[in-house]
Design an enzyme around this catalytic site. Structure first.
Site, PDB file in Angstrom:
ATOM      1  CE1 TYR A  71       6.043   1.303   5.220  1.00 18.19           C
ATOM      2  CE2 TYR A  71       6.089   3.589   4.484  1.00 18.19           C
ATOM      3  CZ  TYR A  71       5.718   2.268   4.278  1.00 18.19           C
ATOM      4  OH  TYR A  71       5.026   1.922   3.137  1.00 18.19           O
ATOM      5  CB  ALA A  72      10.822   7.649   6.688  1.00 18.61           C
TER       6      ALA A  72
END
Ligand code: CAA
Length: 240
Positions: A146-147
Site C-alpha cells: 500500500y505504501a
C-alpha cells in the site's frame, strides 16, 4: 455560492468511505457527479449518477470515459480515489497481494488519467485529484504494498501535472494524503493500533471522511486555480 456549479465530475471508488463523501459533497456544491464503483450503493439521485467501474480493467475505464463523454462532451473534474488494502507483514505478504494493491491503487489511477488527462489537455482545462495517503509519505508496518502504491502515485501525479500543462492548458493535477480516517478500511485495523494512530496526531483523534471531502471540493474547484503538482496532507498533524 456553489463551489462546483455545473461541473461534470467523475469519482472512482465512490460507493463508500471517503469517495462516497466526496460524491455527496460535490453534488451539494452544484456538480453533476458520476459516482463510480464495482458495485452499487444506495445514495444516488438526480445529481449523483452511478456508473460501474473496475479500475483494474482497462475496458471498464474506457467504457466510463466514452459514456460520460458521449453524454456531456467534456469532463471538468476527475477524482481518482479508488483504493484497497491487503495488509500483511512483509515476510507473509504474497506476491499476488503486492501486485493487486499496485494494480488497483497505482495503475488504476494511471488507467483513468491516461484517458481523462489528455481529454482535459484538449479542453484546455480540468482538475484531477488522486488519493495518496500518509502511509505513502511515512510508510507503515504491514503495508509495504500500500505504501509503495501511494508513494508511487505522488511521483506519477507530479509527472501528469507537468505533462498535461506543458502547452499552456489549465489542467491541474494534485494528490491528497489523508491520515487515518474513520472508514470501513481503517475500522479493520486492530483497536489498540487505532488508538496509537490517534495519539500520534496533534489533534489526538482520527479524521472523518467529510474532513477530506471538503479539501477535495476546494482543490477541484476554480478557487484552487493556481494549485497544481502538489500533495496536501489531511492528517490532524500526524508526525513521524
Ligand atoms: N504500527 C505499529 N505496529 C504494528 C502495525 C502498525 N501499523 N502493524 C502491526 N504492528 C505490530 C503489532 O502490534 C504486533 O506487535 P507485537 O509483536 O508487539 O505484538 C506486530 O506488529 C505484528 O503484528 P500482528 O501480530 O498483528 O501480525 P499479523 O501477521 O497477525 O498481522 C497485520 C499483521 C495484518 C499487518 C496487522 O498487524 C494489521 O492489521 N496491522 C495494521 C496495519 C495498518 O495500519 N493498516 C492501515 C489500514 S488503513 C489505511 O491503509 C488507510 C490509510 O491510507 C491510512
Amino acid at each position: 455560492m456553489e463551489l462546483l456549479k455545473d461541473k461534470i465530475v467523475v469519482v472512482s471508488g465512490a460507493s463508500r468511505g471517503i469517495g462516497k463523501q466526496i460524491a455527496l459533497k460535490m453534488a451539494e456544491e452544484g456538480a453533476l457527479v458520476y459516482a463510480c464503483s464495482r458495485s452499487k450503493a444506495d445514495f444516488y439521485g438526480d445529481n449523483i449518477l452511478y456508473h460501474e467501474l473496475d479500475v483494474t480493467d482497462t475496458a471498464s475505464c474506457q467504457k466510463l470515459y466514452e459514456d460520460v463523454l458521449s453524454k456531456h462532451g467534456r469532463v471538468d473534474v476527475l477524482i481518482a480515489n479508488a483504493g484497497i488494502t491487503r495488509d500483511a507483514m512483509t515476510r507473509k505478504m504474497s506476491e499476488d497481494d503486492f501486485d493487486l494493491v499496485i494494480d488497483t491503487n497505482l495503475k488504476g489511477v494511471f488507467r483513468l488519467i491516461k484517458l481523462f488527462g489528455p481529454l482535459m489537455e484538449e479542453q484546455g482545462y480540468g482538475s484531477i485529484v488522486a488519493m495518496s495517503s500518509v502511509v505513502g509519505e511515512q510508510g507503515n508496518i504491514g503495508q509495504a504494498n500500500y505504501a509503495a502504491s501511494k508513494a508511487g502515485l505522488i511521483g506519477m501525479c507530479k509527472s501528469f501535472a507537468k505533462e498535461f500543462a506543458r502547452k499552456g492548458a489549465q489542467v491541474r493535477v494534485n494528490a491528497v494524503a489523508p491520515g487515518y480516517i474513520l472508514t470501513d478500511m481503517v475500522k479493520k485495523v486492530p483497536e489498540d493500533l487505532l488508538k496509537k494512530f490517534a495519539d500520534r496526531t496533534m489533534l489526538k483523534r482520527l479524521g472523518e471522511p467529510e474532513e477530506v471531502a471538503d479539501l477535495i471540493c476546494f482543490l477541484a474547484s476554480d478557487k484552487a486555480s493556481y494549485i497544481t503538482g502538489t500533495v496536501i496532507d489531511v492528517n490532524g498533524g500526524m508526525s513521524l
